[in-house]
Design a protein around this motif. Sequence first.
Motif, mmCIF file in Angstrom:
data_model
loop_
_atom_site.group_PDB
_atom_site.id
_atom_site.type_symbol
_atom_site.label_atom_id
_atom_site.label_comp_id
_atom_site.label_asym_id
_atom_site.label_seq_id
_atom_site.Cartn_x
_atom_site.Cartn_y
_atom_site.Cartn_z
ATOM 1 N N ALA A 253 43.468 49.264 35.552
ATOM 2 C CA ALA A 253 44.352 48.095 35.625
ATOM 3 C C ALA A 253 45.567 48.276 34.714
ATOM 4 O O ALA A 253 46.701 47.984 35.099
ATOM 5 C CB ALA A 253 43.576 46.833 35.257
ATOM 6 N N CYS A 254 45.333 48.766 33.497
ATOM 7 C CA CYS A 254 46.444 48.995 32.556
ATOM 8 C C CYS A 254 47.398 50.059 33.087
ATOM 9 O O CYS A 254 48.624 49.913 32.976
ATOM 10 C CB CYS A 254 45.910 49.393 31.178
ATOM 11 N N ARG B 272 37.628 50.178 34.756
ATOM 12 C CA ARG B 272 38.445 49.190 35.462
ATOM 13 C C ARG B 272 39.627 48.743 34.601
ATOM 14 O O ARG B 272 40.741 48.576 35.099
ATOM 15 C CB ARG B 272 37.593 47.976 35.829
ATOM 16 N N THR B 273 39.362 48.539 33.330
ATOM 17 C CA THR B 273 40.430 48.124 32.413
ATOM 18 C C THR B 273 41.508 49.192 32.307
ATOM 19 O O THR B 273 42.707 48.895 32.349
ATOM 20 C CB THR B 273 39.857 47.817 31.015
ATOM 21 N N SER C 51 33.247 48.860 33.290
ATOM 22 C CA SER C 51 34.222 47.846 32.875
ATOM 23 C C SER C 51 35.416 48.485 32.164
ATOM 24 O O SER C 51 36.569 48.108 32.397
ATOM 25 C CB SER C 51 33.533 46.834 31.957
ATOM 26 N N ASN C 52 35.138 49.482 31.319
ATOM 27 C CA ASN C 52 36.213 50.196 30.614
ATOM 28 C C ASN C 52 37.109 50.945 31.601
ATOM 29 O O ASN C 52 38.337 50.961 31.449
ATOM 30 C CB ASN C 52 35.652 51.162 29.577
#
Length: 199
Positions: A17-18, A13-14, A10-11
């Motif tokens: 995305a950022c 992916r974040t 999840s980290n």
Amino acid sequence: MTDTQDSQRSNRRTVVACAGVVVGMTGLAYASVPLYDLFCKVTGFNGTPIQRADNGSDVIDRTVAVRFDANVVPGLNWSFASEVPEVKVKLGETTTVLYKVTNNGSKATTGIATYNVQPDLAGPYFSKLECFCFTEQTLQPGETLQSAVVFYVDPRLVEDGDIKDISSITLSYTYFPSKGGKPVEETSSTSTATTPIVQ
């Protein structure tokens, strides 16, 4: 263990995305100036005359005065003027006006002209067929160059409720020192470019 892996995924992916957002915003920032310039040239927004290949308009019996404003920023030792300060034209009529620019300095210098139209709302109706703007010019000491602007005022102006009654339009040019085909707006730390507009 599974919770830790899910959290790491999840980290990641974040972070991806950022990073994508940052790259996208940077790309938009670089593209915004040329896109805005293109938008102004196509729509006449912000007093930008529209560049056209030919004049397909009918000439109508309504005249407007077109005034010519010629400026040179401090630091560029050129003199610049139009052959006439003003012409009266019929809407739809193709008109040619000559400008003369002279290098009064002791060395060769390069300049580039920018332009706008006042009032801003007249921009979509002021159509240029030929212009010396945004063309880099290098003049030798004492050299004089004569250039033409060929234009017409679109007769559709009379259908625009905001400006149908205007009696004059000002076409304003300003010569800037040029570097790499772009105008240099500030020529020193104390001198900045100003473009006086005659209404």
